[in-house]
Design a protein around this motif. Structure first.
Motif, PDB file in Angstrom:
ATOM      1  N   ILE A 595       0.839  -1.207   0.000  1.00 22.50           N
ATOM      2  CA  ILE A 595       0.000   0.000   0.000  1.00 22.50           C
ATOM      3  C   ILE A 595       0.869   1.250   0.000  1.00 22.50           C
ATOM      4  CG2 ILE A 595      -1.780   1.240   1.274  1.00 22.50           C
ATOM      5  CD1 ILE A 595      -2.710  -1.423   2.405  1.00 22.50           C
ATOM      6  N   VAL A 596       1.986   1.221   0.741  1.00 20.70           N
ATOM      7  CA  VAL A 596       2.899   2.369   0.760  1.00 20.70           C
ATOM      8  C   VAL A 596       3.415   2.667  -0.636  1.00 20.70           C
ATOM      9  CG1 VAL A 596       5.145   3.158   1.583  1.00 20.70           C
ATOM     10  CG2 VAL A 596       3.556   2.090   3.172  1.00 20.70           C
ATOM     11  N   SER A 597       3.799   1.604  -1.365  1.00 24.43           N
ATOM     12  CA  SER A 597       4.302   1.811  -2.728  1.00 24.43           C
ATOM     13  C   SER A 597       3.216   2.378  -3.636  1.00 24.43           C
ATOM     14  CB  SER A 597       4.838   0.496  -3.295  1.00 24.43           C
ATOM     15  OG  SER A 597       3.793  -0.451  -3.448  1.00 24.43           O
ATOM     16  N   LEU A 598       1.963   1.905  -3.460  1.00 22.35           N
ATOM     17  CA  LEU A 598       0.865   2.454  -4.267  1.00 22.35           C
ATOM     18  C   LEU A 598       0.659   3.934  -3.997  1.00 22.35           C
ATOM     19  CD1 LEU A 598      -1.863  -0.355  -4.075  1.00 22.35           C
ATOM     20  CD2 LEU A 598      -0.281   0.115  -5.935  1.00 22.35           C
ATOM     21  N   LEU A 599       0.624   4.305  -2.708  1.00 27.60           N
ATOM     22  CA  LEU A 599       0.371   5.705  -2.357  1.00 27.60           C
ATOM     23  C   LEU A 599       1.546   6.591  -2.739  1.00 27.60           C
ATOM     24  CD1 LEU A 599      -1.406   5.316   1.101  1.00 27.60           C
ATOM     25  CD2 LEU A 599      -2.427   5.582  -1.162  1.00 27.60           C
ATOM     26  N   GLN A 621      -6.794   4.992 -10.826  1.00 26.95           N
ATOM     27  CA  GLN A 621      -7.186   3.655 -10.361  1.00 26.95           C
ATOM     28  C   GLN A 621      -6.242   3.173  -9.261  1.00 26.95           C
ATOM     29  OE1 GLN A 621      -9.871   2.271 -11.358  1.00 26.95           O
ATOM     30  NE2 GLN A 621      -9.754   0.236 -10.458  1.00 26.95           N
ATOM     31  N   THR A 622      -4.944   3.454  -9.406  1.00 22.98           N
ATOM     32  CA  THR A 622      -3.978   3.080  -8.378  1.00 22.98           C
ATOM     33  C   THR A 622      -4.292   3.757  -7.052  1.00 22.98           C
ATOM     34  OG1 THR A 622      -2.266   2.776 -10.057  1.00 22.98           O
ATOM     35  CG2 THR A 622      -1.528   3.063  -7.797  1.00 22.98           C
ATOM     36  N   LEU A 623      -4.593   5.031  -7.118  1.00 24.15           N
ATOM     37  CA  LEU A 623      -4.930   5.768  -5.905  1.00 24.15           C
ATOM     38  C   LEU A 623      -6.200   5.214  -5.277  1.00 24.15           C
ATOM     39  CD1 LEU A 623      -4.446   8.083  -3.972  1.00 24.15           C
ATOM     40  CD2 LEU A 623      -5.616   9.606  -5.566  1.00 24.15           C
ATOM     41  N   SER A 624      -7.204   4.905  -6.100  1.00 27.63           N
ATOM     42  CA  SER A 624      -8.447   4.344  -5.576  1.00 27.63           C
ATOM     43  C   SER A 624      -8.193   3.013  -4.881  1.00 27.63           C
ATOM     44  CB  SER A 624      -9.448   4.161  -6.717  1.00 27.63           C
ATOM     45  OG  SER A 624     -10.612   3.507  -6.258  1.00 27.63           O
ATOM     46  N   MET A 625      -7.375   2.187  -5.502  1.00 26.06           N
ATOM     47  CA  MET A 625      -7.066   0.892  -4.896  1.00 26.06           C
ATOM     48  C   MET A 625      -6.328   1.074  -3.576  1.00 26.06           C
ATOM     49  SD  MET A 625      -4.680  -2.189  -6.375  1.00 26.06           S
ATOM     50  CE  MET A 625      -5.657  -2.324  -7.859  1.00 26.06           C
ATOM     51  N   GLY A 626      -5.339   1.974  -3.547  1.00 23.44           N
ATOM     52  CA  GLY A 626      -4.574   2.173  -2.322  1.00 23.44           C
ATOM     53  C   GLY A 626      -5.432   2.662  -1.176  1.00 23.44           C
ATOM     54  N   LEU A 650       2.291   4.633   6.564  1.00 24.74           N
ATOM     55  CA  LEU A 650       1.336   5.223   5.628  1.00 24.74           C
ATOM     56  C   LEU A 650       1.071   6.698   5.910  1.00 24.74           C
ATOM     57  CD1 LEU A 650      -1.290   2.333   5.628  1.00 24.74           C
ATOM     58  CD2 LEU A 650       0.338   2.841   3.820  1.00 24.74           C
ATOM     59  N   LEU A 651       1.518   7.187   7.068  1.00 27.03           N
ATOM     60  CA  LEU A 651       1.190   8.562   7.443  1.00 27.03           C
ATOM     61  C   LEU A 651       1.785   9.596   6.483  1.00 27.03           C
ATOM     62  CD1 LEU A 651       1.510   8.304  11.337  1.00 27.03           C
ATOM     63  CD2 LEU A 651      -0.564   8.320   9.947  1.00 27.03           C
ATOM     64  N   PRO A 652       3.070   9.520   6.090  1.00 33.19           N
ATOM     65  CA  PRO A 652       3.597  10.564   5.168  1.00 33.19           C
ATOM     66  C   PRO A 652       2.882  10.632   3.830  1.00 33.19           C
ATOM     67  CG  PRO A 652       5.397   9.395   6.263  1.00 33.19           C
ATOM     68  CD  PRO A 652       4.148   8.639   6.594  1.00 33.19           C
ATOM     69  N   LEU A 657      -1.212  13.436   0.338  1.00 26.85           N
ATOM     70  CA  LEU A 657      -2.464  13.422  -0.425  1.00 26.85           C
ATOM     71  C   LEU A 657      -3.484  14.386   0.164  1.00 26.85           C
ATOM     72  CD1 LEU A 657      -2.891   9.598  -1.117  1.00 26.85           C
ATOM     73  CD2 LEU A 657      -2.344  11.361  -2.787  1.00 26.85           C
ATOM     74  N   SER A 658      -3.567  14.423   1.488  1.00 29.49           N
ATOM     75  CA  SER A 658      -4.571  15.295   2.124  1.00 29.49           C
ATOM     76  C   SER A 658      -4.271  16.771   1.917  1.00 29.49           C
ATOM     77  CB  SER A 658      -4.636  14.983   3.623  1.00 29.49           C
ATOM     78  OG  SER A 658      -3.398  15.301   4.246  1.00 29.49           O
ATOM     79  N   GLN A 659      -3.014  17.116   1.627  1.00 34.68           N
ATOM     80  CA  GLN A 659      -2.659  18.529   1.484  1.00 34.68           C
ATOM     81  C   GLN A 659      -2.475  18.965   0.034  1.00 34.68           C
ATOM     82  OE1 GLN A 659       0.833  19.160   3.854  1.00 34.68           O
ATOM     83  NE2 GLN A 659      -0.210  18.786   5.814  1.00 34.68           N
ATOM     84  N   MET A 660      -2.078  18.034  -0.841  1.00 38.09           N
ATOM     85  CA  MET A 660      -1.667  18.456  -2.184  1.00 38.09           C
ATOM     86  C   MET A 660      -2.534  17.891  -3.295  1.00 38.09           C
ATOM     87  SD  MET A 660       2.469  17.964  -1.663  1.00 38.09           S
ATOM     88  CE  MET A 660       2.784  18.672  -3.268  1.00 38.09           C
ATOM     89  N   HIS A 661      -3.420  16.916  -3.027  1.00 38.32           N
ATOM     90  CA  HIS A 661      -4.212  16.360  -4.110  1.00 38.32           C
ATOM     91  C   HIS A 661      -5.240  17.390  -4.580  1.00 38.32           C
ATOM     92  CE1 HIS A 661      -6.697  13.570  -6.436  1.00 38.32           C
ATOM     93  NE2 HIS A 661      -5.661  12.755  -6.410  1.00 38.32           N
ATOM     94  N   PRO A 662      -5.475  17.516  -5.883  1.00 37.57           N
ATOM     95  CA  PRO A 662      -6.387  18.564  -6.380  1.00 37.57           C
ATOM     96  C   PRO A 662      -7.847  18.299  -6.077  1.00 37.57           C
ATOM     97  CG  PRO A 662      -5.587  17.194  -8.190  1.00 37.57           C
ATOM     98  CD  PRO A 662      -4.804  16.787  -6.983  1.00 37.57           C
ATOM     99  N   GLU A 663      -8.255  17.064  -5.754  1.00 37.92           N
ATOM    100  CA  GLU A 663      -9.670  16.761  -5.527  1.00 37.92           C
ATOM    101  C   GLU A 663      -9.954  16.774  -4.029  1.00 37.92           C
ATOM    102  OE1 GLU A 663     -10.996  13.276  -7.407  1.00 37.92           O
ATOM    103  OE2 GLU A 663     -10.230  13.812  -9.399  1.00 37.92           O
ATOM    104  N   ALA A 664     -11.018  17.462  -3.644  1.00 35.25           N
ATOM    105  CA  ALA A 664     -11.368  17.603  -2.230  1.00 35.25           C
ATOM    106  C   ALA A 664     -11.780  16.274  -1.615  1.00 35.25           C
ATOM    107  CB  ALA A 664     -12.498  18.633  -2.068  1.00 35.25           C
TER     108      ALA A 664
END
Length: 1027
Positions: A595-599, A621-626, A650-652, A657-664
């Motif tokens: 999961i770490v590698s996916l994220l 799709q990778t992000l959704s799976m992770g 998994l925290l980093p 993702l919580s700070q930089m991903h464009p989708e809310a």
């Protein structure tokens, strides 16, 4: 003459009982017996004519013996001198006779000699009785004339050997013994003279080698004690020439005798560690003598030097190992001995240079691996493997130079030859085979995993893997290469297949998963490097300032990097396709790493304007799976502290993702998951599980739907439903933690969903489900079919009223190419057949016989549809239960007709369904037995396709299994024919699987007949209550 001398020796050494006096001590009794024996011998020599030659020989030896003294009062030394005289007389006589035997062959014997006759025995050959007599004399010489004169700590004391040795020690050492060194020199010199004859040398050295070696060591190397000797003692001391003679004799003796025996005796002479004064003072009356195993310093140094010389000579290592491990049984003590020997071998002696020592010893260590005798090879292998490990760890430079380089030499030559393009054979096959066997013995059998050994093996692993791939191509490495194989499979692809075979065999280890995660980590770094290269490509490159060589190197470097990335993708693709997921991710930590590698891969490029999810559906799709996997892990019950600790990695990426991903939506999900992990489950958002479902995430659902429509074959794997109640999906199980948690990745992980999800909740109407069952989206349609199946099972009024529409809908979806759809349709048709058997079975039987009857049916796929209908009929047959005799007759007729279908798959399907049905018909099968038997027997003996013959035999197995004890009644008319058909299959059928099915059927029949002939005895007691 030989017999006369031996008779004299026997008179001298035989016990005399009449000299014993009850009032005298043991020492006095022994001394009197020695005097009496010598006096009796002298009397016999002067009175008996048979001893005249013995008397003459004794006199000649006495005249030549400068050491003989007739005026001594020491009875023991007088007795020893007499023994030495007779032994020398015997040796002189045997030498003369042996010389004459060699020079003068007997002519009469030569004339009568035939090939069958044995050669004449030499005159020095002694019988068993004569050898026993000589052995007794030698034992007296050693006990009375050698061991008592050894210095304390030199050799094994007599008192430690036997009770007789204690008495002799007290007798000889009780008084003042003059000229100790001279007497010891005399006895040792005579024994060496006797050993010049091979027959006498065997008797001397087989029992007394250690004592002779101890005497020579003392005579040649004992330091002189200055300041305490009298004038008489100084006159009796050995000269420098005599001491040098003893040293040369010792050297010659050590070179002649079997080396393991020499080493064993030297180890005994060297003794153990020197004991302290407290130990010596507590040893009681024998404290005047050194304790057993304690040797003086000069002797320990001498034995150490001699042992080092033995070790460094040719085959010296083998001699040391044989000396210490000789006669081992392979138990735990032998393992400890092997460890000790290995430590001895890797320790360089002080008097030798390290380079010279390891240069001579290391090749001999490798030779220990090449013995054929099973027990010897096992012990030598233990020593060699431990020694190799110790040298590589403690002396890495010498280990590399003198152990690993010679060991890997054949493999290095293979590498050199392949690079040079030399077509000639550079390594012989036997040499390469032995190299691989040695590597296997050292790295696999002999040692636990060691970082130093594994590091040393890295340099030749490519060659070993190439050899593995080569041997996999052929049954034997002696066969010619198969050109067709090379035409069909490229070299790279073949090596990949061999690698997958190795990883599949390591299913009980973590290596496949670690290798897979390492590749994923490399893939992540590749994605980051690719972004940097794209930025460089956007910038204009000033080629004018570069040379042609620099430009070429830049282009070649980019091509090499791309080829490496393609190879990485190829390996990952083959691994995912060939290796089971349970092998790749068998531990919870590996799941977390996955999961770490996916994220982390999803986080690559978050700082760009487009973002990873806007332009690349694969990354989305990778992000959704992770995210789905993380949510599924966190939804497991009773997660332990260790689980949360492993998920802290998994925290980093979640924070990024919580700070930089464009989708809310993604930001909110990542933030919630991070909070749950950080608080160890104390914070649990209510909408966490629902928010991870694709149906509740419009953005993700839209992208998944677009991706499915664009390329349905490249989406997540098609899940296969397992039963009508729990639709199957690809799951990754989280191993049970200490708290018993276990979680699976199902619909919440993204991809295709199944079951009663939000796309078609139970509250929706029947008409809505009918509409969604025609939806082009595969997951939506499959879920709707499952819901309709549940409505049919529960007797929904609308479903009952519109059963014709439902039947047509299921039949239409039965022809769908996606397994998720047509398996759902099979379940629905099975439910309809169970609820309305008479009407539905009639329609299904017609389609099974003649193909699909719907107007929209695809005639090109008629065969596939018939087989799917056959699956429905088989499930319906299983669900009939007690109604099978009533409902099954039409099915039997159709299945019997299907056994004559032109297509072999339909014939096999018909037989399979026939077996499932007939085992439930019980007595209703009676009228059909003759027809059934004729059909099965004919197919078994005449059918060309092995698959159909297997199915026919399997029908008999199911019949016997279903009827059980009723088989003899229902099948009474055809049971013998079926038995003969099965026996014919076992004897004549070429297909192994068919034969196996026949053997299983015969076992079923055997069990039935055993129960019939030998019924189970039941111990029952009948109690009747009288009125």
């Amino acid at each position: 003459m030989t017999a006369a001398v031996l008779s004299a020796i026997r008179l001298l050494t035989k016990p005399l009982g009449e000299v014993h006096d009850a009032q005298s001590s043991h020492q006095e009794t022994l001394s009197a017996a020695l005097r009496a024996n010598r006096a009796f011998l002298l009397q016999q020599l002067h009175s008996e004519r048979s001893f005249e030659e013995v008397k003459r020989l004794r006199g000649e030896v006495m005249v030549a013996a400068e050491w003989f003294s007739s005026n001594t009062e020491d009875a023991t030394w007088v007795f020893v001198q007499e023994c030495l005289l007779l032994l020398l007389a015997l040796a002189r006589h045997l030498s003369v006779e042996l010389e004459l035997f060699k020079q003068t062959p007997a002519p009469s014997t030569a004339k009568l000699c035939t090939p069958e006759m044995a050669p004449p025995l030499p005159p020095d050959t002694l019988s068993v009785t004569q050898q026993k007599t000589l052995g007794t004399a030698l034992q007296f010489v050693i006990s009375l004339g050698l061991c008592p004169y050894l210095a304390p700590g030199v050799g094994v004391p007599l008192a430690r050997r036997s009770a007789f040795g204690v008495m002799v020690e007290k007798l000889v050492c009780g008084g003042a013994v003059p000229a100790v060194g001279r007497r010891l020199y005399t006895t040792t010199n005579v024994l060496l003279q006797l050993s010049e004859l091979s027959s006498l040398a065997t008797l001397v050295f087989t029992r007394h080698l250690g004592d002779v070696m101890a005497a020579l060591c003392q005579l040649g190397y004992q330091p002189h004690r200055a300041g305490s000797d009298t004038e008489e003692e100084k006159m009796q001391e050995l000269s420098a020439e005599e001491r040098q003679t003893c040293r040369e004799a010792l050297k010659s003796l050590l070179g002649k005798v079997y080396q393991p025996i020499v080493i064993k005796e030297l180890l005994i002479l060297q003794g153990g560690p020197k004991q302290s004064a407290a130990v010596r003072s507590s040893s009681g009356p024998s404290s005047s003598r050194a304790a057993l195993g304690s040797a003086p310093a000069w002797l320990r140094r001498l034995c150490g030097q001699l042992l080092s010389e033995r070790l460094m000579q040719p085959n010296g290592v083998q001699a040391v190992v044989r000396a210490i491990l000789g006669g081992g049984t392979g138990d735990e003590s032998d393992w400890r001995k092997c460890e000790s020997v290995a430590k001895i071998l890797v320790t360089c002696p002080q008097q030798s240079s390290a380079d010279s020592y390891y240069r001579q010893v290391c090749p001999q260590i490798l030779d220990l691996l090449h013995f054929k005798d099973k027990l010897t090879a096992q012990q030598f292998q233990r020593v060699a493997t431990r020694a190799v490990l110790s040298v590589v760890q403690e002396k890495p430079s010498f280990g590399q130079q003198y152990l690993l380089t010679p060991l890997f030499a054949p493999l290095h030559r293979c590498t050199t030859a392949s690079n040079d393009g030399d077509s000639q054979a550079t390594v012989e096959e036997w040499e390469l085979t032995r190299c691989i066997e040695d590597i296997y013995k050292i790295w696999v059998v002999g040692n636990t995993p060691s970082a130093s050994l594994l590091k040393a093996l890295e340099q030749v692993l490519p060659v070993i893997f190439a050899l593995f791939c080569f041997t996999k191509q052929n049954v034997s490495h002696l066969r010619d290469e198969d050109d067709a194989l090379y035409e069909k499979v490229s070299g790279e692809q073949w090596r990949l297949e061999c690698l997958m075979q190795l990883l599949a065999e390591l299913k009980d280890y973590d290596l496949p998963g670690d290798f897979f995660l390492e590749l994923l980590q490399e893939l992540t770094s590749w994605a980051s490097a690719e972004d940097d290269e794209e930025e460089e490509d956007k910038q204009e490159l000033d080629i004018s300032a570069m040379t042609l060589l620099e430009v070429e190197q830049r282009l070649l470097g980019r091509a090499v990097r791309r080829s490496q990335r393609l190879a990485l993708l190829q390996v990952l693709a083959v691994m995912v396709e060939s290796v089971q997921p349970t092998v790749l991710l068998r531990k919870s930590t590996q799941v977390v790493d996955f999961i770490v590698s996916l994220l982390q891969r999803a986080c690559v490029g978050l700082d760009q304007a487009t973002g990873p999810g806007l332009g690349n559906p694969v990354e989305s799709q990778t992000l959704s799976m992770g995210i789905g996997l993380v949510a599924t892990l966190l939804s497991g019950p009773q997660l332990s502290a260790e689980d949360y600790s492993s998920m802290s990695r998994l925290l980093p990426p979640l924070e990024a993702l919580s700070q930089m991903h464009p989708e809310a939506v993604i930001q909110e999900l990542a933030s919630n998951l991070r909070a749950v992990i950080a608080t160890h489950g104390a914070y649990q958002p209510e909408n966490l599980t629902a928010s991870t479902q694709p149906s509740s995430n419009p953005a993700l659902r839209k992208k998944q739907k677009m991706q499915t429509e664009a390329n349905n074959s490249q989406t997540s794997p098609h899940p296969s439903p397992q039963d009508s109640n729990s639709p199957g999906s690809t799951q990754i199980r989280h191993p049970a933690s200490s708290g018993g948690s276990a979680a699976g990745v199902g619909p919440k992980a993204g991809g295709r969903t199944s079951g009663t999800s939000n796309s078609c909740p139970p509250t929706k109407t029947f008409s809505d489900c009918l509409l969604e069952a025609c939806d082009p989206d595969v997951p939506t349609r499959a879920v709707a079919l499952r819901v309709l199946t549940q409505m049919v099972k529960k007797g929904n009024p609308e479903a009952v009223q519109a059963q014709e529409k439902v039947l047509v809908l299921f039949l239409e979806n039965l022809e769908h190419e996606d397994s998720f759809i047509y398996l759902s349709a099979i379940q629905g048709l099975s439910a309809l057949a169970d609820s309305y058997p008479e009407r539905i079975l009639e329609r299904l039987l017609k389609d099974f016989q003649h193909g699909p009857s719907l107007p929209t049916s695809n005639k090109e796929h008629s065969l596939e549809t018939r087989l799917k209908v056959g699956e429905v009929l088989m499930r319906a047959s299983r669900a009939m239960g007690e109604l099978a005799p009533h409902l099954g007759r039409p099915l039997v007729a159709v299945f019997l007709q299907g056994t004559r279908d032109p297509d072999q798959s339909v014939r096999a399907s018909s037989l399979s369904n026939l077996g499932e049905l007939c085992q439930r018909l019980d007595y209703a099968l009676g009228p059909l037995t003759q027809e059934l038997s004729s059909c099965l027997t004919a197919l078994i003996k005449t059918e060309k396709e092995a698959e159909v013959r297997r199915a026919a035999v399997h029908v008999i197995t199911l019949l016997l299994r279903g009827l059980s004890d009723k088989s003899t009644q229902v099948l009474s008319d055809v049971l013998l024919d079926l038995y003969r058909a099965l026996k014919w299959v076992v004897r004549s059928d070429p297909d192994d699987v068919t034969v196996l099915h026949a053997q299983l059927a015969l076992e079923e029949l055997s069990d039935v007949m055993k129960r019939l002939i030998f019924p189970e005895q039941k111990l029952e007691k009948k109690i009747v209550v009288l009125p």
